[in-house]
Scaffold this active site. Sequence first.
Site, PDB file in Angstrom:
ATOM      1  N   ASN A  45      69.404  12.775 -55.511  1.00 55.83           N
ATOM      2  CA  ASN A  45      70.255  12.348 -54.398  1.00 55.83           C
ATOM      3  C   ASN A  45      71.414  13.332 -54.304  1.00 55.83           C
ATOM      4  O   ASN A  45      72.360  13.262 -55.085  1.00 55.83           O
ATOM      5  CB  ASN A  45      70.777  10.927 -54.666  1.00 55.83           C
ATOM      6  CG  ASN A  45      71.792  10.496 -53.625  1.00 55.83           C
ATOM      7  OD1 ASN A  45      71.888  11.096 -52.551  1.00 55.83           O
ATOM      8  ND2 ASN A  45      72.562   9.457 -53.934  1.00 55.83           N
ATOM      9  N   TRP A  46      71.318  14.241 -53.350  1.00 57.28           N
ATOM     10  CA  TRP A  46      72.350  15.285 -53.255  1.00 57.28           C
ATOM     11  C   TRP A  46      73.634  14.792 -52.593  1.00 57.28           C
ATOM     12  O   TRP A  46      74.630  15.513 -52.584  1.00 57.28           O
ATOM     13  CB  TRP A  46      71.821  16.477 -52.453  1.00 57.28           C
ATOM     14  CG  TRP A  46      70.801  17.299 -53.185  1.00 57.28           C
ATOM     15  CD1 TRP A  46      70.337  17.124 -54.463  1.00 57.28           C
ATOM     16  CD2 TRP A  46      70.117  18.446 -52.667  1.00 57.28           C
ATOM     17  NE1 TRP A  46      69.410  18.083 -54.761  1.00 57.28           N
ATOM     18  CE2 TRP A  46      69.256  18.911 -53.684  1.00 57.28           C
ATOM     19  CE3 TRP A  46      70.152  19.120 -51.446  1.00 57.28           C
ATOM     20  CZ2 TRP A  46      68.437  20.025 -53.511  1.00 57.28           C
ATOM     21  CZ3 TRP A  46      69.339  20.228 -51.275  1.00 57.28           C
ATOM     22  CH2 TRP A  46      68.496  20.674 -52.303  1.00 57.28           C
ATOM     23  N   LYS A  47      73.572  13.622 -51.985  1.00 60.16           N
ATOM     24  CA  LYS A  47      74.747  13.106 -51.250  1.00 60.16           C
ATOM     25  C   LYS A  47      75.182  14.156 -50.209  1.00 60.16           C
ATOM     26  O   LYS A  47      74.335  14.868 -49.684  1.00 60.16           O
ATOM     27  CB  LYS A  47      75.866  12.735 -52.214  1.00 60.16           C
ATOM     28  CG  LYS A  47      75.358  11.915 -53.398  1.00 60.16           C
ATOM     29  CD  LYS A  47      76.452  11.330 -54.215  1.00 60.16           C
ATOM     30  CE  LYS A  47      75.852  10.672 -55.445  1.00 60.16           C
ATOM     31  NZ  LYS A  47      76.764   9.810 -56.153  1.00 60.16           N
TER      32      LYS A  47
ATOM     33  N   HIS B 157      72.476   2.482 -51.065  1.00 58.03           N
ATOM     34  CA  HIS B 157      73.217   3.109 -52.166  1.00 58.03           C
ATOM     35  C   HIS B 157      74.610   2.477 -52.230  1.00 58.03           C
ATOM     36  O   HIS B 157      75.184   2.114 -51.202  1.00 58.03           O
ATOM     37  CB  HIS B 157      73.321   4.623 -51.912  1.00 58.03           C
ATOM     38  CG  HIS B 157      73.857   5.364 -53.086  1.00 58.03           C
ATOM     39  ND1 HIS B 157      75.204   5.457 -53.351  1.00 58.03           N
ATOM     40  CD2 HIS B 157      73.233   6.030 -54.090  1.00 58.03           C
ATOM     41  CE1 HIS B 157      75.374   6.154 -54.466  1.00 58.03           C
ATOM     42  NE2 HIS B 157      74.191   6.515 -54.929  1.00 58.03           N
TER      43      HIS B 157
ATOM     44  N   GLU C 151      77.438   3.703 -52.534  1.00 58.24           N
ATOM     45  CA  GLU C 151      78.442   4.367 -51.692  1.00 58.24           C
ATOM     46  C   GLU C 151      78.340   3.862 -50.253  1.00 58.24           C
ATOM     47  O   GLU C 151      79.339   3.729 -49.549  1.00 58.24           O
ATOM     48  CB  GLU C 151      78.275   5.892 -51.770  1.00 58.24           C
ATOM     49  CG  GLU C 151      78.810   6.410 -53.105  1.00 58.24           C
ATOM     50  CD  GLU C 151      78.127   7.659 -53.625  1.00 58.24           C
ATOM     51  OE1 GLU C 151      77.473   8.372 -52.852  1.00 58.24           O
ATOM     52  OE2 GLU C 151      78.253   7.915 -54.842  1.00 58.24           O
TER      53      GLU C 151
ATOM     54  N   GLY D 195      78.523   8.923 -61.197  1.00 60.79           N
ATOM     55  CA  GLY D 195      79.454  10.054 -61.070  1.00 60.79           C
ATOM     56  C   GLY D 195      80.606  10.001 -62.061  1.00 60.79           C
ATOM     57  O   GLY D 195      81.573  10.743 -61.930  1.00 60.79           O
TER      58      GLY D 195
ATOM     59  N   SER E 299      74.847   8.772 -63.881  1.00 64.42           N
ATOM     60  CA  SER E 299      75.118   9.836 -64.863  1.00 64.42           C
ATOM     61  C   SER E 299      73.905  10.204 -65.713  1.00 64.42           C
ATOM     62  O   SER E 299      74.023  10.467 -66.909  1.00 64.42           O
ATOM     63  CB  SER E 299      76.322   9.468 -65.741  1.00 64.42           C
ATOM     64  OG  SER E 299      77.481   9.371 -64.935  1.00 64.42           O
TER      65      SER E 299
ATOM     66  N   GLY F  30      72.187  11.874 -59.237  1.00 63.33           N
ATOM     67  CA  GLY F  30      73.164  12.449 -58.315  1.00 63.33           C
ATOM     68  C   GLY F  30      73.617  13.815 -58.795  1.00 63.33           C
ATOM     69  O   GLY F  30      72.941  14.832 -58.614  1.00 63.33           O
ATOM     70  N   GLY F  31      74.784  13.857 -59.448  1.00 64.61           N
ATOM     71  CA  GLY F  31      75.430  15.121 -59.848  1.00 64.61           C
ATOM     72  C   GLY F  31      74.497  16.115 -60.536  1.00 64.61           C
ATOM     73  O   GLY F  31      74.490  17.302 -60.185  1.00 64.61           O
TER      74      GLY F  31
END
Length: 264
Positions: free
Chosen positions: A16-18, A102, A104, A180, A220, A241-242
């Site tokens: 998930n690159w956001k 998600h 967010e 994150g 994470s 994500g990150g």
Amino acid sequence: MPEVSSPKRRPLIAANWKMNKTPSETELFINEFLRALPPKLDSDVVVCPPFTSLALARSLIEGTAVALGAQNINENVSGAFTGEISPAMLVAVGCHYAIIGHSERRQLYGETDALIKKKIKAAFQNQLTPIACVGETLQEREANKTLEVVERQIRGALEGLPSAETQRIVLAYEPIWAIGTGKTASPAQAQEVHLAIRNILKDQYGSQTSLSVRILYGGSVKPDNMAELMACEDVDGGLVGGASLDAKSFAEIVNYKSKKRAGQ
Ligand code: PEP
């Protein structure tokens, strides 16, 4: 003794690159990522770039085992919804998956369980596989409300969904306090919630559905902790994500089995 084959579901690992990466950065990533992958994958691998990179990403992964996903969809077919993207448009640019609900989107854009349910339905109507996210805040965990929150989110999201569709959904347990932040849920914490989710599915849809649904962990995930999370009976993959923004690190996550062997 002969090796007993694992009853586990085929893992799914999604990036998930956001709101990260321009098309040229997408191209660099995908070329490097594809070079770092082994010829045969043991997991389904999905990359979810921003909308503006989908068409390019599709052309770069064509003919490979990597699939494309969107980070969000609109629940409507078409019409006056300025700034929104329909499921059919996403399918037309090569998406097979869509991340839905998600945290967010729940926290920053007010997405409710009722809206998430509509989006899941719209995804299935367009042959997109939803990756539906659930998870508690730190406050909810500290108040011992994790299982209650996750159960409410799952029942809300899946309410009225036919069993055939429910079997194909992908769920992602993403504790918000781990997203994150560098704080990963321990394997025991992840397994506890994943098992509870499987029991909710069993209660609502029966054993076959509960054993078919893939439940990913997100929060994470890194090359160093993927293998121990994947060793949990009910963890069927990761939503990353990150650590998915770096091609080498995401490839190491996808290759978590060889990392485990190397570390043994
Ligand atoms: C996510 O946002 O889905 C996520 C899991 O992020 P991170 O891996 O950076 O915690």
